[in-house]
Write an enzyme that holds these catalytic residues in place. Structure first.
Site, PDB file in Angstrom:
ATOM      1  N   ASP A 119       3.083  -7.126  -3.366  1.00 13.81           N
ATOM      2  CA  ASP A 119       3.370  -5.861  -4.042  1.00 13.81           C
ATOM      3  C   ASP A 119       2.360  -4.852  -3.483  1.00 13.81           C
ATOM      4  O   ASP A 119       1.187  -4.849  -3.860  1.00 13.81           O
ATOM      5  CB  ASP A 119       3.211  -6.068  -5.556  1.00 13.81           C
ATOM      6  CG  ASP A 119       3.212  -4.741  -6.318  1.00 13.81           C
ATOM      7  OD1 ASP A 119       3.269  -3.675  -5.674  1.00 13.81           O
ATOM      8  OD2 ASP A 119       3.139  -4.794  -7.561  1.00 13.81           O
ATOM      9  N   GLN A 166       0.302   0.054  -4.425  1.00 17.62           N
ATOM     10  CA  GLN A 166      -0.943   0.828  -4.417  1.00 17.62           C
ATOM     11  C   GLN A 166      -1.687   0.724  -3.090  1.00 17.62           C
ATOM     12  O   GLN A 166      -2.567   1.537  -2.815  1.00 17.62           O
ATOM     13  CB  GLN A 166      -1.874   0.357  -5.545  1.00 17.62           C
ATOM     14  CG  GLN A 166      -1.323   0.537  -6.933  1.00 17.62           C
ATOM     15  CD  GLN A 166      -1.168   2.013  -7.319  1.00 17.62           C
ATOM     16  OE1 GLN A 166      -1.808   2.898  -6.753  1.00 17.62           O
ATOM     17  NE2 GLN A 166      -0.299   2.285  -8.274  1.00 17.62           N
ATOM     18  N   LYS A 214       4.474   6.879  -4.338  1.00 17.91           N
ATOM     19  CA  LYS A 214       3.018   6.659  -4.325  1.00 17.91           C
ATOM     20  C   LYS A 214       2.452   7.000  -2.948  1.00 17.91           C
ATOM     21  O   LYS A 214       1.270   6.842  -2.688  1.00 17.91           O
ATOM     22  CB  LYS A 214       2.694   5.196  -4.638  1.00 17.91           C
ATOM     23  CG  LYS A 214       3.459   4.647  -5.818  1.00 17.91           C
ATOM     24  CD  LYS A 214       2.588   4.291  -6.954  1.00 17.91           C
ATOM     25  CE  LYS A 214       3.370   3.517  -7.979  1.00 17.91           C
ATOM     26  NZ  LYS A 214       2.924   3.757  -9.323  1.00 17.91           N
TER      27      LYS A 214
HETATM   28  N1  PMP Z   1       3.252  -2.492  -8.705  1.00 18.42           N
HETATM   29  C1  PMP Z   1       2.148  -1.742  -8.802  1.00 18.42           C
HETATM   30  C2  PMP Z   1       0.823  -2.312  -8.416  1.00 18.42           C
HETATM   31  C3  PMP Z   1       2.258  -0.419  -9.257  1.00 18.42           C
HETATM   32  O1  PMP Z   1       1.153   0.332  -9.357  1.00 18.42           O
HETATM   33  C4  PMP Z   1       3.528   0.084  -9.610  1.00 18.42           C
HETATM   34  C5  PMP Z   1       3.674   1.496 -10.147  1.00 18.42           C
HETATM   35  N2  PMP Z   1       2.742   1.836 -11.116  1.00 18.42           N
HETATM   36  C6  PMP Z   1       4.637  -0.745  -9.469  1.00 18.42           C
HETATM   37  C7  PMP Z   1       4.457  -2.018  -9.018  1.00 18.42           C
HETATM   38  C8  PMP Z   1       6.007  -0.266  -9.806  1.00 18.42           C
HETATM   39  O2  PMP Z   1       6.379   0.769  -8.950  1.00 18.42           O
HETATM   40  P1  PMP Z   1       7.693   1.617  -9.248  1.00 18.42           P
HETATM   41  O3  PMP Z   1       7.608   2.047 -10.676  1.00 18.42           O
HETATM   42  O4  PMP Z   1       7.604   2.765  -8.283  1.00 18.42           O
HETATM   43  O5  PMP Z   1       8.857   0.727  -8.988  1.00 18.42           O
END
Ligand code: PMP
Length: 419
Positions: A213, A216, A239
């Site tokens: 994932d 970040q 992001k």
């Molecule tokens: N994983 C992490 C580490 C995140 O920071 C986020 C968003 N805060 C997500 C997953 C999910 O991303 P999204 O809401 O853009 O799908």
């Protein structure tokens, strides 16, 4: 301590034309409660440079059309731009081919895609999937749903008090029952950068695929999927100074080829009869329906913009801000930093002994400072630290030392009022 802060302030920022960068982001001129906006909520979403906004507007104003299907000029131009964005992304993460780049709605959808397709086909009763304590809900819930459906077991790598994975526990946990490892590259709550290369190497010794994932990590670390050798990688455009509603799933071609489609519909087929359907080739097999064309173009533009400034310069700048902010808040009475790992991205989470994070966020908002308070979609991690929530300042490429000063000044005022 104060001499250290002064030293960072004197640091040579000449590698970076911060004022020029700030001028590229129209929203940064906004006033909030009559105060200049200090936007420190970049881990939730980043702001967009004019270049990205213009590229998306230009598409809508000049060649808006559906992709892949039309022979007419606008459709061909839209297809070129859409597929061109895919190549920009492929090069950005050094994927082997553009067929390994799937457009999704974001990190969440990318992870759900893998859990629903690869996971459903390969996880059986009694199997184990490994994640860590610091996962975002989007890297917990899809695997939990899969485990419930298959009667499999979700195992969680513990972390230490600094917010670092305890690698020896991972080594003990992994075994012949383990069938998948899904790990956050950098934590949105703690800022911790995980030793993903070591995690991948160990998992691969057991022939276990690994998903990262990278929501970040993608805007802070240079990611080379071939060098990392991860099997899947998920991230979101928003992001990365790009638009919302678009994200990426990278997958190694051999995995993607073997996987069943995620959704059925237009574009993902090669032939349909009422009796049966044959599927389109990669990456279209996983992209049913009209995609977010403007979003893909915007994400491609965001990467072009980042590359002009240089990801390493951005990371260096954010590291200086983090270092400065960490030292500046360490003196504040009753403030505890949550997440003190050695390796961090620009995320500073903290907890005041006697002030609720919600009050911190509301008070700072009146100073024009946007931070995030809450559980940051990491409730199990909050439980690990025995707190309901944190206040989180997260830095982006356009933040300044002076903005950190505004934050710290606000925190001092909070202590005067609530202390
Ligand atoms: N994983 C992490 C580490 C995140 O920071 C986020 C968003 N805060 C997500 C997953 C999910 O991303 P999204 O809401 O853009 O799908």
């Amino acid at each position: 301590m104060h001499t250290e802060i002064a030293a960072i302030k004197k640091n040579d920022f000449s590698f970076y034309d911060i004022q020029k960068i700030r001028n590229d982001f129209p929203i940064l001129k906004t006033l909030v409660h009559d105060k200049p906006l200090v936007y420190l909520d970049n881990a939730a979403t980043t702001q967009k440079p004019q270049y990205v906004i213009d590229k998306m507007n230009y598409y809508y104003e000049n060649y808006n059309s559906n992709v892949h299907r039309g022979v007419h000029a606008l459709s061909q131009k839209a297809t070129e731009a859409f597929e061109g964005a895919r190549i920009i992304i492929k090069n950005f993460i050094n994927a082997l081919g553009k067929n390994e780049i799937i457009f999704t709605r974001g990190t969440t959808e990318s992870i759900n895609l893998v859990a629903s397709t690869y996971g459903r086909a390969n996880i059986k009763e009694g199997d184990e999937i490994i994640i860590s304590t610091m996962e975002h809900h989007s890297n917990i819930v899809p695997w939990q749903m899969l485990c419930t459906e298959k009667n499999a077991k979700l195992r969680v790598i513990p972390i230490n008090d600094n917010g670092e994975i305890i690698f020896e526990e991972f080594e003990k946990m992994i075994n012949e029952k383990t069938k998948f490892v899904s790990i956050v590259y950098a934590s949105n709550t703690l800022g911790t950068i995980n030793p993903v290369k070591e995690i991948i190497n160990l998992a691969h010794n057991y022939n276990i695929p690994v998903l990262l994932d990278a929501a970040q990590a993608i805007n802070h670390l240079k990611i080379d999927v071939q060098q990392l050798d991860c099997d899947f990688l998920a991230f979101s455009g928003h992001k990365l100074y790009g638009p919302t509603g678009i994200g990426i799933l990278y997958g190694k071609v051999n995995f993607l080829e073997a996987m069943h489609p995620y959704q059925g519909g237009g574009d993902m087929i090669s032939k349909v009869t009422f009796e049966e359907t044959t599927y389109n080739e990669l990456p279209h097999k996983f992209e049913a329906g009209t995609p977010d064309i403007a979003g893909a173009i915007g994400l491609g533009a965001a990467i072009e913009y980042i590359e002009k400034i240089g990801l390493e310069n951005i990371a260096h700048h954010e590291n200086l801000l983090l270092d400065y902010a960490t030292k500046a808040v360490s003196d504040l009475q009753g403030l505890k930093i949550i997440g003190t790992a050695k390796d961090k991205i620009g995320v500073l989470s903290f907890h005041f002994e006697n002030v609720h994070p919600h009050d911190v966020g509301t008070f700072l908002d009146f100073e024009g400072v946007a931070i995030r308070t809450g559980h940051h979609c990491t409730q199990p991690l909050m439980r690990r630290f025995n707190i309901p929530a944190t206040s989180r300042a997260s830095f982006g490429m356009y933040n300044t030392i002076e903005e950190v000063d505004v934050l710290v000044h606000g925190l001092k005022k909070i202590l005067e009022v609530f202390g």
